[in-house]
Scaffold this active site. Structure first.
Site, mmCIF file in Angstrom:
data_model
loop_
_atom_site.group_PDB
_atom_site.id
_atom_site.type_symbol
_atom_site.label_atom_id
_atom_site.label_comp_id
_atom_site.label_asym_id
_atom_site.label_seq_id
_atom_site.Cartn_x
_atom_site.Cartn_y
_atom_site.Cartn_z
ATOM 1 N N HIS A 1 4.972 44.427 -5.781
ATOM 2 C CA HIS A 1 3.839 45.345 -5.632
ATOM 3 C C HIS A 1 3.664 45.618 -4.147
ATOM 4 O O HIS A 1 3.476 44.701 -3.349
ATOM 5 C CB HIS A 1 2.557 44.758 -6.211
ATOM 6 C CG HIS A 1 1.393 45.692 -6.111
ATOM 7 N ND1 HIS A 1 1.090 46.619 -7.093
ATOM 8 C CD2 HIS A 1 0.466 45.878 -5.124
ATOM 9 C CE1 HIS A 1 0.029 47.311 -6.735
ATOM 10 N NE2 HIS A 1 -0.362 46.890 -5.540
ATOM 11 N N CYS A 2 3.712 46.884 -3.778
ATOM 12 C CA CYS A 2 3.608 47.272 -2.370
ATOM 13 C C CYS A 2 2.199 47.789 -2.092
ATOM 14 O O CYS A 2 1.784 48.804 -2.661
ATOM 15 C CB CYS A 2 4.651 48.344 -2.038
ATOM 16 S SG CYS A 2 4.614 48.878 -0.312
ATOM 17 N N VAL A 3 1.484 47.080 -1.227
ATOM 18 C CA VAL A 3 0.113 47.495 -0.910
ATOM 19 C C VAL A 3 0.092 48.778 -0.085
ATOM 20 O O VAL A 3 -0.895 49.522 -0.098
ATOM 21 C CB VAL A 3 -0.637 46.376 -0.160
ATOM 22 C CG1 VAL A 3 -0.818 45.161 -1.042
ATOM 23 C CG2 VAL A 3 0.076 46.009 1.138
ATOM 24 N N ASN B 1 0.295 51.413 -2.565
ATOM 25 C CA ASN B 1 -0.694 51.168 -3.619
ATOM 26 C C ASN B 1 -0.094 51.344 -5.007
ATOM 27 O O ASN B 1 -0.701 51.943 -5.903
ATOM 28 C CB ASN B 1 -1.906 52.096 -3.447
ATOM 29 C CG ASN B 1 -3.115 51.603 -4.232
ATOM 30 O OD1 ASN B 1 -3.277 50.404 -4.458
ATOM 31 N ND2 ASN B 1 -3.969 52.528 -4.657
#
Length: 343
Positions: free
Chosen positions: A180-182, A185
């Site tokens: 999951h890439c912040v 998003n």
């Protein structure tokens, strides 16, 4: 405030950013996470309990729930860097007769990067639901080690296909889950990995290009001024030949924003460059970040020692089919319909 004090503040800012990344990406077995855990335990005796709880809530909100904060931060950093490049570096370089095509290249990279950034953010990574789980179940075979057949996700109430994982941030099971890439998003899965790769490589190229142009400008300023042939008098009245430290201080005092920007893009270039190499390795070997991390458990001697002798497990990547096939799978993920055609 002198150059050394400002440089120390800058280093502390960079180190604080690295700590935040370690908090987000750390695992219990990883060295940064263990070190961070020790620091947290020691600081718990000094920091008030209410402040610890408030900090934990903020960090949980930032890194474990979907939020547009990092999207805004991402855009703000790009605006700041390109604003400084356009406002000062571009103009100075034009006065020094740099090639206009060379100076416009960062803007071309920015346009390409933003296009793939948007694609990566809005594209469905491969969310698994009860209505489409059958098609995903036929996409990959189970390896019997990392991925077991007939495993149910208790949250989504679906059978987990091979190479999938439940994302606690998005609260969905994702097909060929990577991470999951912040910053975008969104989860990185089967259907947006190709966009993420181009986004990552163009972002690295942007940082490298800006660093090279800015460094070339500062070097040109030094060469044209013949500064290295001069001398300076220190506070004690002694004369010294110009050295690197004095030259760095002089450039910082003359072009403070440009030097700060150069330091930032160089650090960004090094970090992104290392991550690009790792991501390219995963793509060439047909692995995801999630699978690479899990495979460390089977190769770790300490983890193997904890297992019974009759259950010694040797992991082998059964999904790698050669470099070209692996790359093709990134840009055209397999589906159940393709599998049927092959059979």
């Amino acid at each position: 405030m002198d150059f050394l004090a400002l440089f120390i503040i800058y280093l502390l800012f960079v180190l604080a950013s690295v700590v935040l990344v370690c908090i987000y990406s750390g695992r219990k077995q990883s060295f940064p996470a263990r070190g961070l855990s020790c620091i947290t335990q020691v600081s718990s005796f000094v920091i008030p309990t209410w402040l610890q709880r408030a900090t934990q809530r903020v960090l949980h909100r930032l890194f474990h729930t979907r939020s547009c904060l990092f999207l805004v931060l991402h855009l703000a950093l790009q605006v700041a860097v390109y604003g400084e490049y356009t406002w000062e570096v571009f103009g100075y370089c034009r006065e020094l007769e740099f090639s206009i095509h060379y100076l416009l290249l960062p803007y071309l990279l920015l346009a390409v990067n933003m296009g793939f950034f948007i694609q990566c953010s809005v594209t469905n990574p491969g969310t698994i639901t009860q209505s489409n789980q059958e098609s995903f179940l036929k996409a990959y075979a189970y390896d019997g080690v990392m991925f077991q057949k007939s495993t149910m996700c208790p949250t989504c109430n679906v059978e987990k296909p091979a190479r999938s994982k439940h994302c606690s941030v998005c609260n969905n099971c994702v097909h060929r889950f990577d991470h999951h890439c912040v910053w975008v998003n969104n989860c990185i899965g089967a259907f947006n990995t190709r966009y993420f790769l181009v986004y990552l490589f163009t972002l690295t190229a942007m940082a490298a290009n800006l660093a090279i142009i800015t460094a070339a400008f500062l070097i040109q300023v030094v060469l044209l001024s013949n500064m290295m042939l001069g001398s300076y008098i220190d506070d004690q009245g002694q004369e010294h030949a110009v050295e690197i430290l004095f030259l760095s201080q002089h450039l910082f005092l003359t072009f403070p924003r440009i030097v700060f920007m150069l330091g930032f893009v160089i650090v960004l270039w090094l970090v992104l460059g290392a991550y690009c190499c790792f991501t390219l390795y995963l793509a060439l070997t047909n692995q995801t970040s999630n699978e690479w991390y899990k495979s460390r458990r089977y190769e770790c001697s300490c983890c193997q020692a904890l297992q019974p002798h009759d259950r010694h497990i040797v992991y082998r990547n059964v999904y790698s089919q050669g470099v070209w096939v692996n790359l093709k799978e990134i840009f055209k993920p397999p589906t159940s319909s393709e599998e049927k055609k092959k059979t």
